[in-house]
Design a protein around this motif. Structure first.
Motif, PDB file in Angstrom:
ATOM      1  N   LYS A  64       0.851  -1.198   0.000  1.00  0.00           N
ATOM      2  CA  LYS A  64       0.000   0.000   0.000  1.00  0.00           C
ATOM      3  C   LYS A  64       0.885   1.246   0.000  1.00  0.00           C
ATOM      4  O   LYS A  64       1.771   1.385   0.843  1.00  0.00           O
ATOM      5  N   ASP A  65       0.612   2.171  -0.918  1.00  0.00           N
ATOM      6  CA  ASP A  65       1.369   3.418  -0.922  1.00  0.00           C
ATOM      7  C   ASP A  65       0.780   4.384   0.107  1.00  0.00           C
ATOM      8  O   ASP A  65      -0.278   4.139   0.694  1.00  0.00           O
ATOM      9  N   ALA A  66       1.473   5.490   0.329  1.00  0.00           N
ATOM     10  CA  ALA A  66       1.068   6.437   1.374  1.00  0.00           C
ATOM     11  C   ALA A  66      -0.325   6.993   1.110  1.00  0.00           C
ATOM     12  O   ALA A  66      -1.115   7.191   2.054  1.00  0.00           O
ATOM     13  N   ALA A  67      -0.649   7.234  -0.146  1.00  0.00           N
ATOM     14  CA  ALA A  67      -1.966   7.792  -0.465  1.00  0.00           C
ATOM     15  C   ALA A  67      -3.078   6.808  -0.112  1.00  0.00           C
ATOM     16  O   ALA A  67      -4.148   7.209   0.375  1.00  0.00           O
ATOM     17  N   THR A  68      -2.836   5.529  -0.347  1.00  0.00           N
ATOM     18  CA  THR A  68      -3.836   4.514  -0.014  1.00  0.00           C
ATOM     19  C   THR A  68      -4.051   4.439   1.489  1.00  0.00           C
ATOM     20  O   THR A  68      -5.187   4.388   1.967  1.00  0.00           O
ATOM     21  N   VAL A  69      -2.963   4.453   2.235  1.00  0.00           N
ATOM     22  CA  VAL A  69      -3.070   4.408   3.695  1.00  0.00           C
ATOM     23  C   VAL A  69      -3.800   5.639   4.212  1.00  0.00           C
ATOM     24  O   VAL A  69      -4.666   5.554   5.100  1.00  0.00           O
ATOM     25  N   GLU A  70      -3.499   6.812   3.636  1.00  0.00           N
ATOM     26  CA  GLU A  70      -4.157   8.050   4.051  1.00  0.00           C
ATOM     27  C   GLU A  70      -5.653   8.003   3.741  1.00  0.00           C
ATOM     28  O   GLU A  70      -6.487   8.451   4.551  1.00  0.00           O
ATOM     29  N   ARG A  71      -6.006   7.431   2.608  1.00  0.00           N
ATOM     30  CA  ARG A  71      -7.426   7.314   2.247  1.00  0.00           C
ATOM     31  C   ARG A  71      -8.159   6.414   3.224  1.00  0.00           C
ATOM     32  O   ARG A  71      -9.265   6.725   3.689  1.00  0.00           O
ATOM     33  N   ILE A  72      -7.540   5.278   3.569  1.00  0.00           N
ATOM     34  CA  ILE A  72      -8.163   4.352   4.515  1.00  0.00           C
ATOM     35  C   ILE A  72      -8.318   5.011   5.883  1.00  0.00           C
ATOM     36  O   ILE A  72      -9.355   4.884   6.541  1.00  0.00           O
ATOM     37  N   ALA A  73      -7.293   5.752   6.300  1.00  0.00           N
ATOM     38  CA  ALA A  73      -7.364   6.455   7.586  1.00  0.00           C
ATOM     39  C   ALA A  73      -8.500   7.458   7.591  1.00  0.00           C
ATOM     40  O   ALA A  73      -9.211   7.621   8.596  1.00  0.00           O
ATOM     41  N   GLY A  74      -8.701   8.125   6.451  1.00  0.00           N
ATOM     42  CA  GLY A  74      -9.745   9.138   6.361  1.00  0.00           C
ATOM     43  C   GLY A  74     -11.148   8.580   6.453  1.00  0.00           C
ATOM     44  O   GLY A  74     -12.096   9.307   6.792  1.00  0.00           O
ATOM     45  N   LEU A  75     -11.315   7.304   6.177  1.00  0.00           N
ATOM     46  CA  LEU A  75     -12.629   6.668   6.262  1.00  0.00           C
ATOM     47  C   LEU A  75     -13.033   6.367   7.707  1.00  0.00           C
ATOM     48  O   LEU A  75     -14.208   6.117   7.986  1.00  0.00           O
ATOM     49  N   ASN A  76     -12.059   6.374   8.612  1.00  0.00           N
ATOM     50  CA  ASN A  76     -12.337   6.003  10.004  1.00  0.00           C
ATOM     51  C   ASN A  76     -12.852   7.215  10.774  1.00  0.00           C
ATOM     52  O   ASN A  76     -12.325   8.318  10.622  1.00  0.00           O
ATOM     53  N   PRO A  77     -13.870   7.041  11.617  1.00  0.00           N
ATOM     54  CA  PRO A  77     -14.368   8.172  12.415  1.00  0.00           C
ATOM     55  C   PRO A  77     -13.293   8.824  13.275  1.00  0.00           C
ATOM     56  O   PRO A  77     -13.397  10.006  13.611  1.00  0.00           O
ATOM     57  N   MET A  78     -12.248   8.060  13.626  1.00  0.00           N
ATOM     58  CA  MET A  78     -11.176   8.609  14.447  1.00  0.00           C
ATOM     59  C   MET A  78     -10.095   9.293  13.612  1.00  0.00           C
ATOM     60  O   MET A  78      -9.148   9.862  14.158  1.00  0.00           O
ATOM     61  N   GLY A  79     -10.204   9.188  12.296  1.00  0.00           N
ATOM     62  CA  GLY A  79      -9.285   9.896  11.420  1.00  0.00           C
ATOM     63  C   GLY A  79      -7.901   9.310  11.308  1.00  0.00           C
ATOM     64  O   GLY A  79      -6.954   9.989  10.910  1.00  0.00           O
ATOM     65  N   ARG A  80      -7.753   8.045  11.657  1.00  0.00           N
ATOM     66  CA  ARG A  80      -6.443   7.396  11.571  1.00  0.00           C
ATOM     67  C   ARG A  80      -6.647   5.895  11.456  1.00  0.00           C
ATOM     68  O   ARG A  80      -7.763   5.399  11.606  1.00  0.00           O
ATOM     69  N   ILE A  81      -5.564   5.171  11.162  1.00  0.00           N
ATOM     70  CA  ILE A  81      -5.609   3.724  11.288  1.00  0.00           C
ATOM     71  C   ILE A  81      -5.133   3.347  12.682  1.00  0.00           C
ATOM     72  O   ILE A  81      -4.579   4.166  13.406  1.00  0.00           O
ATOM     73  N   GLY A  82      -5.362   2.107  13.058  1.00  0.00           N
ATOM     74  CA  GLY A  82      -5.007   1.672  14.391  1.00  0.00           C
ATOM     75  C   GLY A  82      -3.517   1.457  14.552  1.00  0.00           C
ATOM     76  O   GLY A  82      -2.750   1.406  13.575  1.00  0.00           O
ATOM     77  N   THR A  83      -3.107   1.327  15.793  1.00  0.00           N
ATOM     78  CA  THR A  83      -1.738   0.943  16.119  1.00  0.00           C
ATOM     79  C   THR A  83      -1.775  -0.411  16.820  1.00  0.00           C
ATOM     80  O   THR A  83      -2.795  -0.781  17.420  1.00  0.00           O
ATOM     81  N   PRO A  84      -0.686  -1.157  16.779  1.00  0.00           N
ATOM     82  CA  PRO A  84      -0.657  -2.415  17.524  1.00  0.00           C
ATOM     83  C   PRO A  84      -0.994  -2.238  19.005  1.00  0.00           C
ATOM     84  O   PRO A  84      -1.643  -3.102  19.610  1.00  0.00           O
TER      85      PRO A  84
END
Length: 246
Positions: free
Chosen positions: A197-217
């Motif tokens: 996944k490139d940075a833009a894809t990760v940023e897009r996925i993060a933007g879909l989350n109500p918290m505005g980010r992806i999770g951390t371990p």
């Protein structure tokens, strides 16, 4: 641990990297001795042991194939001999390969199901036989069992099996004072998720989350910590840990 206190003993499969590593280190901070089970990378496993020991608890690394029943039985024998027993089993070992069903490589399918389904059942079977009263089994599903994204069919099928196993085993262990739960992470910043996944894809996925980010371990490890310790009234459940992803 205080004088005279007997430490709980946790076995974490897939504990040398990613979410499993974060879980192993969190359980160590909670005061549990931790045995890291890993597939192949000795260097990562040894680094995990060092990090766990830095929390002031005992640690060991054991190399084992989670889908090999003899290897898993031997693993539990080793833990019982060296640590005195098993109180917590976290089965975080897993693999993923993405493909539309029409193009699915059945060798990849077999590998996914060997580790994610057979491995989950082999580890759960041994946990069911060995966990001491007050114990906990925590398996890993995925929020993709709800998100149902294209190309995830083989992986989601394997995780749906884990979700089905969980409440059935909880009922089978009636009277044992052992809880059985699963956690289902959403998109989480691990090598498994970020690969390809490139940075833009990760940023897009993060933007879909109500918290505005992806999770951390560590987000996931926090929930596992509760299920592996104080959360005794949660049993037979799959807990979705994904920041509200839908």
């Amino acid at each position: 641990m205080g004088s005279g206190t007997v430490s709980r003993v946790a076995v974490v499969t897939g504990g040398s990297r990613g979410i499993g590593r974060a879980v192993a280190e969190r359980l160590a901070r909670d005061g549990q001795d931790v045995v890291v089970v890993y597939a192949s990378n000795d260097t990562e496993a040894n680094a995990a042991v060092a990090a766990i020991e830095a929390a002031g608890v005992r640690a060991a690394a054991v190399r084992a194939d989670v889908a090999d029943e003899a290897a898993v039985a031997g693993l539990f024998d080793t833990v019982e001999r060296d640590f005195g027993g098993v109180d917590v089993v976290v089965n975080a070992a897993g693999v993923m390969a993405l493909s539309p069903v029409a193009d699915l490589d059945l060798d990849a399918f077999d590998r996914i199901h060997r580790i994610n389904v057979r491995g989950a059942f082999v580890v759960a079977r041994e946990a069911a036989r060995r966990l001491r009263p007050g114990g906990a089994l925590v398996s890993f599903s995925s929020s993709q069992t709800r998100l149902l994204s294209p190309s995830y069919a083989a992986y989601v099928a394997s995780k749906a099996a884990v979700e089905a196993l969980t409440p059935i085993l909880a009922k089978e262990l009636r009277g044992r004072d052992v809880t059985v739960n699963a956690v289902a992470p959403g998109p989480t910043a691990t090598d498994l998720f970020l690969d390809g996944k490139d940075a833009a894809t990760v940023e897009r996925i993060a933007g879909l989350n109500p918290m505005g980010r992806i999770g951390t371990p560590d987000d996931i490890a926090e929930v596992v910590s509760a299920l592996a310790g104080p959360a005794r009234w949660v049993n037979g459940q799959t807990v979705y840990v994904n920041g509200g992803a839908a």
